[in-house]
Design a protein around this motif. Sequence first.
Motif: not given
Length: 71
Positions: A12-20, A61-63, A65-71
């Motif tokens: 989950x580390x990379x996802x946390x960085x993308x979220x930030x 929201x769009x970032x 959705x498509x970058x952090x969590x890729x749903x």
Amino acid sequence: MSLLDHPFVRKHGPQLIKFAVAGGLGATIDLGSLTVFVEQFGMDERVAVVPSTLCAVIVVFLLNKHFTFKN
């Protein structure tokens, strides 16, 4: 075993960085667009905060959705 080697952090580390990054970009867009609305368009600050925040919320929201969590 260090904290960075923990499987949860590895997953989950990379996802946390993308979220930030998405949140930081949203804050930048919010403050930047607020400045443009007030300085360039002459809007009152209390009114300009509405479209400014709306722009930032849409981008974040769009970032996410498509970058952090890729749903």
